[in-house]
Design a protein around this motif. Structure first.
Motif, PDB file in Angstrom:
ATOM      1  N   SER A  75       0.842  -1.196   0.000  1.00 53.88           N
ATOM      2  CA  SER A  75       0.000   0.000   0.000  1.00 53.88           C
ATOM      3  C   SER A  75       0.876   1.245   0.000  1.00 53.88           C
ATOM      4  O   SER A  75       2.081   1.184   0.277  1.00 53.88           O
ATOM      5  CB  SER A  75      -0.922   0.008   1.226  1.00 53.88           C
ATOM      6  OG  SER A  75      -0.152   0.136   2.413  1.00 53.88           O
ATOM      7  N   LEU A  76       0.259   2.358  -0.317  1.00 55.64           N
ATOM      8  CA  LEU A  76       0.978   3.630  -0.348  1.00 55.64           C
ATOM      9  C   LEU A  76       1.574   3.957   1.010  1.00 55.64           C
ATOM     10  O   LEU A  76       2.721   4.393   1.122  1.00 55.64           O
ATOM     11  CB  LEU A  76       0.027   4.729  -0.820  1.00 55.64           C
ATOM     12  CG  LEU A  76       0.590   6.147  -0.902  1.00 55.64           C
ATOM     13  CD1 LEU A  76       1.614   6.238  -2.017  1.00 55.64           C
ATOM     14  CD2 LEU A  76      -0.526   7.160  -1.120  1.00 55.64           C
ATOM     15  N   TRP A  77       0.800   3.705   2.076  1.00 59.26           N
ATOM     16  CA  TRP A  77       1.232   4.094   3.415  1.00 59.26           C
ATOM     17  C   TRP A  77       2.346   3.205   3.940  1.00 59.26           C
ATOM     18  O   TRP A  77       3.138   3.633   4.786  1.00 59.26           O
ATOM     19  CB  TRP A  77       0.040   4.090   4.367  1.00 59.26           C
ATOM     20  CG  TRP A  77      -1.018   5.026   3.915  1.00 59.26           C
ATOM     21  CD1 TRP A  77      -2.253   4.709   3.452  1.00 59.26           C
ATOM     22  CD2 TRP A  77      -0.911   6.455   3.829  1.00 59.26           C
ATOM     23  NE1 TRP A  77      -2.939   5.835   3.076  1.00 59.26           N
ATOM     24  CE2 TRP A  77      -2.143   6.936   3.301  1.00 59.26           C
ATOM     25  CE3 TRP A  77       0.091   7.381   4.131  1.00 59.26           C
ATOM     26  CZ2 TRP A  77      -2.391   8.282   3.083  1.00 59.26           C
ATOM     27  CZ3 TRP A  77      -0.149   8.724   3.922  1.00 59.26           C
ATOM     28  CH2 TRP A  77      -1.379   9.168   3.406  1.00 59.26           C
ATOM     29  N   SER A  78       2.417   1.950   3.472  1.00 56.41           N
ATOM     30  CA  SER A  78       3.531   1.099   3.903  1.00 56.41           C
ATOM     31  C   SER A  78       4.860   1.613   3.353  1.00 56.41           C
ATOM     32  O   SER A  78       5.888   1.577   4.044  1.00 56.41           O
ATOM     33  CB  SER A  78       3.289  -0.339   3.439  1.00 56.41           C
ATOM     34  OG  SER A  78       3.229  -0.416   2.027  1.00 56.41           O
ATOM     35  N   ILE A  79       4.850   2.150   2.117  1.00 56.87           N
ATOM     36  CA  ILE A  79       6.078   2.731   1.556  1.00 56.87           C
ATOM     37  C   ILE A  79       6.413   4.040   2.254  1.00 56.87           C
ATOM     38  O   ILE A  79       7.576   4.343   2.527  1.00 56.87           O
ATOM     39  CB  ILE A  79       5.932   2.945   0.043  1.00 56.87           C
ATOM     40  CG1 ILE A  79       5.569   1.627  -0.645  1.00 56.87           C
ATOM     41  CG2 ILE A  79       7.207   3.504  -0.554  1.00 56.87           C
ATOM     42  CD1 ILE A  79       5.279   1.768  -2.121  1.00 56.87           C
ATOM     43  N   VAL A  80       5.384   4.830   2.566  1.00 60.89           N
ATOM     44  CA  VAL A  80       5.596   6.081   3.304  1.00 60.89           C
ATOM     45  C   VAL A  80       6.261   5.804   4.647  1.00 60.89           C
ATOM     46  O   VAL A  80       7.203   6.499   5.056  1.00 60.89           O
ATOM     47  CB  VAL A  80       4.258   6.827   3.493  1.00 60.89           C
ATOM     48  CG1 VAL A  80       4.411   7.970   4.494  1.00 60.89           C
ATOM     49  CG2 VAL A  80       3.757   7.366   2.160  1.00 60.89           C
ATOM     50  N   SER A  81       5.789   4.763   5.336  1.00 60.03           N
ATOM     51  CA  SER A  81       6.382   4.420   6.636  1.00 60.03           C
ATOM     52  C   SER A  81       7.819   3.943   6.492  1.00 60.03           C
ATOM     53  O   SER A  81       8.656   4.191   7.372  1.00 60.03           O
ATOM     54  CB  SER A  81       5.544   3.332   7.315  1.00 60.03           C
ATOM     55  OG  SER A  81       4.211   3.778   7.512  1.00 60.03           O
ATOM     56  N   LYS A  82       8.121   3.268   5.362  1.00 62.37           N
ATOM     57  CA  LYS A  82       9.470   2.720   5.160  1.00 62.37           C
ATOM     58  C   LYS A  82      10.512   3.827   4.991  1.00 62.37           C
ATOM     59  O   LYS A  82      11.653   3.689   5.442  1.00 62.37           O
ATOM     60  CB  LYS A  82       9.464   1.819   3.922  1.00 62.37           C
ATOM     61  CG  LYS A  82      10.753   1.063   3.702  1.00 62.37           C
ATOM     62  CD  LYS A  82      10.989   0.036   4.801  1.00 62.37           C
ATOM     63  CE  LYS A  82      12.222  -0.797   4.533  1.00 62.37           C
ATOM     64  NZ  LYS A  82      12.505  -1.749   5.635  1.00 62.37           N
ATOM     65  N   VAL A  83      10.142   4.928   4.364  1.00 62.51           N
ATOM     66  CA  VAL A  83      11.118   6.002   4.090  1.00 62.51           C
ATOM     67  C   VAL A  83      10.875   7.235   4.969  1.00 62.51           C
ATOM     68  O   VAL A  83      11.438   8.294   4.709  1.00 62.51           O
ATOM     69  CB  VAL A  83      11.065   6.407   2.602  1.00 62.51           C
ATOM     70  CG1 VAL A  83      11.502   5.269   1.722  1.00 62.51           C
ATOM     71  CG2 VAL A  83       9.672   6.892   2.201  1.00 62.51           C
ATOM     72  N   ARG A  84      10.064   7.084   6.015  1.00 63.44           N
ATOM     73  CA  ARG A  84       9.725   8.249   6.845  1.00 63.44           C
ATOM     74  C   ARG A  84      10.942   8.804   7.571  1.00 63.44           C
ATOM     75  O   ARG A  84      11.131  10.023   7.655  1.00 63.44           O
ATOM     76  CB  ARG A  84       8.638   7.884   7.853  1.00 63.44           C
ATOM     77  CG  ARG A  84       8.239   9.061   8.766  1.00 63.44           C
ATOM     78  CD  ARG A  84       7.122   8.698   9.710  1.00 63.44           C
ATOM     79  NE  ARG A  84       5.862   8.535   8.981  1.00 63.44           N
ATOM     80  CZ  ARG A  84       5.143   7.420   8.985  1.00 63.44           C
ATOM     81  NH1 ARG A  84       5.577   6.356   9.646  1.00 63.44           N
ATOM     82  NH2 ARG A  84       4.008   7.358   8.331  1.00 63.44           N
ATOM     83  N   LEU A  85      11.788   7.929   8.127  1.00 61.18           N
ATOM     84  CA  LEU A  85      12.943   8.401   8.902  1.00 61.18           C
ATOM     85  C   LEU A  85      13.881   9.222   8.033  1.00 61.18           C
ATOM     86  O   LEU A  85      14.291  10.334   8.413  1.00 61.18           O
ATOM     87  CB  LEU A  85      13.689   7.206   9.500  1.00 61.18           C
ATOM     88  CG  LEU A  85      14.968   7.545  10.276  1.00 61.18           C
ATOM     89  CD1 LEU A  85      14.640   8.374  11.516  1.00 61.18           C
ATOM     90  CD2 LEU A  85      15.704   6.263  10.682  1.00 61.18           C
ATOM     91  N   GLU A  86      14.228   8.716   6.845  1.00 62.75           N
ATOM     92  CA  GLU A  86      15.149   9.430   5.957  1.00 62.75           C
ATOM     93  C   GLU A  86      14.579  10.777   5.541  1.00 62.75           C
ATOM     94  O   GLU A  86      15.278  11.799   5.552  1.00 62.75           O
ATOM     95  CB  GLU A  86      15.440   8.597   4.705  1.00 62.75           C
ATOM     96  CG  GLU A  86      16.107   7.265   4.994  1.00 62.75           C
ATOM     97  CD  GLU A  86      15.106   6.135   5.141  1.00 62.75           C
ATOM     98  OE1 GLU A  86      14.135   6.308   5.903  1.00 62.75           O
ATOM     99  OE2 GLU A  86      15.293   5.082   4.505  1.00 62.75           O
ATOM    100  N   ALA A  87      13.287  10.776   5.192  1.00 65.79           N
ATOM    101  CA  ALA A  87      12.667  12.015   4.729  1.00 65.79           C
ATOM    102  C   ALA A  87      12.583  13.054   5.841  1.00 65.79           C
ATOM    103  O   ALA A  87      12.863  14.243   5.622  1.00 65.79           O
ATOM    104  CB  ALA A  87      11.267  11.722   4.173  1.00 65.79           C
TER     105      ALA A  87
END
Length: 421
Positions: free
Chosen positions: A191-203
């Motif tokens: 899902s879109l939100w699973s990818i968002v959670s995966k790169v949240r720290l870097e962003a």
């Protein structure tokens, strides 16, 4: 007879008074003209000095530029050393903490896994914070680290998530290298939100770095306003000129700058938050505006941090993830192939590049890394190299011009002292 004498005396007195009144008026006009002449001379001199500084670049005067860059580097290091010497307590506390961590790092024990985890997380966060600072600190010109590093990282994670059917990339090698987990995942489970959670720290770390990079203009303008001295910064001089020409601003750029300045000044926290939450090339003006009008530090930095590290980063992150989702990428490749004449020739390297990336994602330890040459990856590497080199050259030019400005100020001060003697 006496009346005639009285009238003559009054006429003579009026004439005398008129003459005496005219003389100061003429002197005032002359002084005013002299003031205008002096201001014009100073303005012309400053413009000439500025043109001389801007001509000091590597591709025009390489030897002088490198010489001035080295001198400015030595002066800056000396100033930083003196500042650290004045804060001996803070430096001592920092050295003690580093010594304790080094001791814990070198001592064997069950705590090693926690130390290594903290080390890895700290270095990963520091890497993205540093890239964010480089993007907005303003050393000559910012390095576009979002386009060069963060954007491609989010895009690669997005493509890998759709290809692997999972975001559980094993560590190591992730984040240095992305490899699909052996168990795999269900197709369509991403899902879109699973990818968002995966790169949240870097962003978020990158966004926090961009917020930190906005602090130097704020402190510079605040110190100049409190001390009343002229700051050694041309952006602040342009800001003061813009304030003086607020009534007569006609072009779009100046009106946009004034709009940002008015929003930040009048709305306060929420105005800064609104300007920081959207991609805004004029946000550098917000730091100078907040410092000039003595906006409290935490009001400025808090709004900037929330806007850049949370709101703006989620907008940019969603844009990249949606752009590089699997079905949109396939549509883009097919659209490229439908272009007349050049379409098929451009579509082939794009398809080969995507296929090579997919094969790398399914590589496992001991199989040998698949090697593939593609002109797209070659071009991207060269573009990154050129932009990094230009950023380094801009830093050298900026520091050389700063030293030239020091020399010009010193010469002007020496000239004014000799003139007063």
């Amino acid at each position: 007879m006496s009346s005639c004498c009285l009238v003559d005396s009054k006429v003579n007195e009026m004439a005398t008074n008129g003459t005496s009144c005219e003389q100061p008026q003429k002197r005032g006009t002359k002084d005013k003209r002299n003031g205008y002449f002096a201001d014009s001379v100073v303005s012309e001199r400053r413009q000439k000095d500025r043109e001389e500084r801007l001509a000091l670049v590597l591709w025009r005067r390489p030897i002088v530029t490198l010489h001035y860059f080295l001198l400015e580097t030595f002066i800056t290091l000396k100033e930083w050393t003196l500042k650290l010497w004045r804060r001996k307590g803070t430096v001592f506390l920092f050295l003690v903490l580093c010594s304790l961590f080094s001791l814990a790092y070198s001592t064997e024990g069950a705590h090693q896994k926690y130390v290594q985890y903290l080390e890895k997380r700290f270095l990963w966060c520091a890497y993205w914070v540093g890239l964010g600072i480089l993007s907005s600190v303003g050393l000559g010109t910012g390095l576009h680290t979002f386009l060069l590093y963060l954007g491609p990282h989010i895009a690669s994670v997005t493509l890998a998530a759709y290809e692997c059917g999972s975001t559980d990339f094993p560590e190591p090698p992730y984040p240095d290298q992305i490899i699909c987990p052996e168990a795999g995942g269900m197709e369509g489970s991403i899902s879109l939100w699973s990818i968002v959670s995966k790169v949240r720290l870097e962003a978020c770390m990158w966004g926090a770095g961009t917020a930190i990079g906005e602090l130097p203009p704020y402190f510079m303008a605040r110190a100049a306003r409190l001390s009343g001295a002229d700051p050694d910064d041309e952006d602040y001089e342009e800001f003061e000129e813009m304030l003086g020409q607020a009534e007569t601003a006609q072009d779009f750029v100046n009106r946009a700058k004034l709009g940002v300045q008015n929003m930040v000044q009048k709305v306060g926290f929420f105005g800064i938050l609104a300007c920081a939450s959207i991609p805004n090339p004029l946000f550098d003006l917000a730091g100078i505006t907040c410092g000039h009008f003595l906006v409290p530090f935490w009001t400025f930095f808090g709004a900037t941090l929330i806007g850049k590290a949370i709101i703006k980063m989620h907008i940019q992150k969603l844009f990249v993830i949606i752009t590089f989702s699997k079905h949109i990428v396939e549509q883009m490749v097919s659209l490229i192939g439908s272009l007349p004449r050049v379409g098929p020739s451009i579509q082939k390297p794009f398809s080969e590049y995507l296929e090579a990336q997919r094969s790398k994602l399914h590589h496992h330890t001991g199989e040998g890394t698949p090697v593939s040459e593609n002109w797209l990856s070659w071009v991207f590497e060269k573009v990154v190299l050129v932009m990094v080199c230009y950023f380094i050259f801009s830093i050298i030019n900026s520091m050389a011009q700063s030293y030239a400005k020091r020399r010009q100020r010193s010469q002007q001060q020496r000239y004014s002292e000799e003139k007063t003697k």
